[in-house]
Motif scaffolding. Structure first.
Motif, PDB file in Angstrom:
ATOM      1  N   MET A  75     105.567  -7.133  -8.892  1.00 27.52           N
ATOM      2  CA  MET A  75     105.157  -5.906  -9.575  1.00 27.52           C
ATOM      3  C   MET A  75     103.895  -5.324  -8.959  1.00 27.52           C
ATOM      4  O   MET A  75     103.765  -4.098  -8.808  1.00 27.52           O
ATOM      5  CB  MET A  75     104.977  -6.172 -11.066  1.00 27.52           C
ATOM      6  N   ALA A  79     103.427  -1.633  -7.292  1.00 26.15           N
ATOM      7  CA  ALA A  79     102.372  -0.764  -7.823  1.00 26.15           C
ATOM      8  C   ALA A  79     101.482  -0.212  -6.707  1.00 26.15           C
ATOM      9  O   ALA A  79     100.973   0.909  -6.803  1.00 26.15           O
ATOM     10  CB  ALA A  79     101.529  -1.519  -8.837  1.00 26.15           C
ATOM     11  N   SER A  91     112.425  -4.335 -12.872  1.00 23.51           N
ATOM     12  CA  SER A  91     111.497  -5.182 -13.603  1.00 23.51           C
ATOM     13  C   SER A  91     112.111  -5.649 -14.909  1.00 23.51           C
ATOM     14  O   SER A  91     113.210  -5.255 -15.286  1.00 23.51           O
ATOM     15  CB  SER A  91     110.197  -4.422 -13.865  1.00 23.51           C
ATOM     16  N   PHE A 113     102.907   2.730 -12.627  1.00 24.61           N
ATOM     17  CA  PHE A 113     104.353   2.778 -12.397  1.00 24.61           C
ATOM     18  C   PHE A 113     104.944   4.091 -12.912  1.00 24.61           C
ATOM     19  O   PHE A 113     104.421   4.699 -13.842  1.00 24.61           O
ATOM     20  CB  PHE A 113     105.060   1.608 -13.095  1.00 24.61           C
ATOM     21  N   PHE A 253     111.709   0.957 -11.990  1.00 27.65           N
ATOM     22  CA  PHE A 253     110.438   1.666 -11.908  1.00 27.65           C
ATOM     23  C   PHE A 253     110.112   1.923 -10.442  1.00 27.65           C
ATOM     24  O   PHE A 253     110.563   1.202  -9.553  1.00 27.65           O
ATOM     25  CB  PHE A 253     109.300   0.831 -12.507  1.00 27.65           C
ATOM     26  N   PRO A 255     106.500   3.280  -7.934  1.00 25.57           N
ATOM     27  CA  PRO A 255     105.035   3.373  -8.030  1.00 25.57           C
ATOM     28  C   PRO A 255     104.638   4.633  -8.804  1.00 25.57           C
ATOM     29  O   PRO A 255     105.438   5.561  -8.963  1.00 25.57           O
ATOM     30  CB  PRO A 255     104.597   3.468  -6.562  1.00 25.57           C
TER      31      PRO A 255
END
Length: 319
Positions: A75, A79, A91, A113, A253, A255
């Motif tokens: 994650m 990000a 995720s 995100f 998701f 960034p």
């Protein structure tokens, strides 16, 4: 004056550049990060979706596993990635949990995100080795109470829904079952089968083959009602633990600041994949509820999940 003119030109050109990039997107392969080891529900669903999404987008989607630190490694990687649509992540509820559970989490689940789409709910099941002398939740509780501090429950890591489920179970059932974190399902499941771990709150896809081979037993499922796919498995409420519905979820998701045109292209590709009956059937057979949402709906859902899990973690810390 020249600097002001240059600044104005830059402000005018930037949106055109973004629009051009969005119109050309995608022009090369996309990386779909799975922040867990191979074999678990996120990995299975990611690989089911990737080929169909690639057809819609016209470029390959390469699934990459980046496990570790309760999913924080994968994650955090996403990000910090460039918001160009070429690095996205499938995720889980860890995104909502980790900020409360792990104080030095290197990202913010909201600010870092861009929500794309909810993909599936992943209901937890309570699973034990076949040699455990218990065939119901209550009989397992009775067994655990006579073996206080001598039984283990296994998880894929600290701060996961599996971990929180075990802590909550200990509190509700008045048991003392020791937490043993593992590096993913591939490490956990053999320990469970061998009986070195006596309990896990896991997803069906990870344990179903071993339930069918009679090496493991499912005692309950964390859903409000029985699932038609598994009609013989009682809910926790039916098993005597009402309200114990700790489950995870899967969602896409990108960034933060993912351009809206690119966001919409990825969302439409994901929706097309999940609308495909063949993919939906395989997602269901892997133990997941397909659920597709808009980016705005996922944002609202994430906000709710962060609030729910932060309260749960706070209660557990104060127990």
């Amino acid at each position: 004056m020249k600097k002001q003119i240059a600044l104005c030109l830059a402000l005018l050109v930037a949106p055109l550049g973004n629009l051009f990039a969005a119109n050309m997107y995608p022009s090369h392969p996309i990386r779909l990060i799975v922040p867990f080891p191979p074999g678990g529900a996120p990995d299975v669903v990611a690989r089911l979706m990737a080929d169909d999404m690639a057809k819609s987008l016209g470029q390959p989607i390469i699934v990459e596993n980046k496990p570790g630190a309760s999913a924080n490694i994968g994650m955090s990687y996403v990000a910090k990635s460039k918001p160009d649509g070429y690095t996205i992540i499938l995720s889980s509820a860890s995104l909502a949990i980790n900020k409360s559970m792990i104080k030095n989490t290197p990202f913010d689940p909201v600010d870092d995100f861009t929500p794309i789409s909810l993909i599936a709910m992943v209901p937890s099941v309570m699973v034990v080795p076949a040699n455990i002398p218990a065939d119901s939740v209550q009989s397992f509780i009775d067994y655990a109470r006579t073996h206080q501090g001598k039984l283990n429950y296994g998880t894929s890591g600290v701060g996961t829904t599996q971990h929180l489920a075990g802590v909550m179970f200990n509190k509700i059932a008045n048991t003392d079952i020791v937490h043993i974190p593992h590096k993913g399902q591939n490490a956990l499941v053999p320990e469970l089968i061998a009986g070195r771990v006596q309990l896990s709150f896991n997803n069906i896809s990870a344990v179903q083959p071993f339930v069918e081979s009679k090496e493991l037993k499912i005692l309950a499922i964390a859903l409000p009602e029985r699932w038609s796919e598994f009609p013989d498995i009682p809910t926790f409420s039916q098993a005597g633990l009402p309200g114990f519905e700790v489950s995870s979820w899967l969602a896409l998701f990108g960034p933060a600041n993912l351009p809206k045109p690119i966001l919409q292209k990825i969302y439409q590709a994901a929706k097309t994949a999940m609308d495909n009956p063949a993919i939906r059937d395989r997602v269901v057979s892997a133990g997941n509820y397909p659920v597709v949402s808009t980016p705005d709906d996922l944002k609202a859902f994430l906000d709710e999940e962060i609030g729910r899990w932060s309260k749960a973690v706070e209660q557990l810390e104060n127990r």
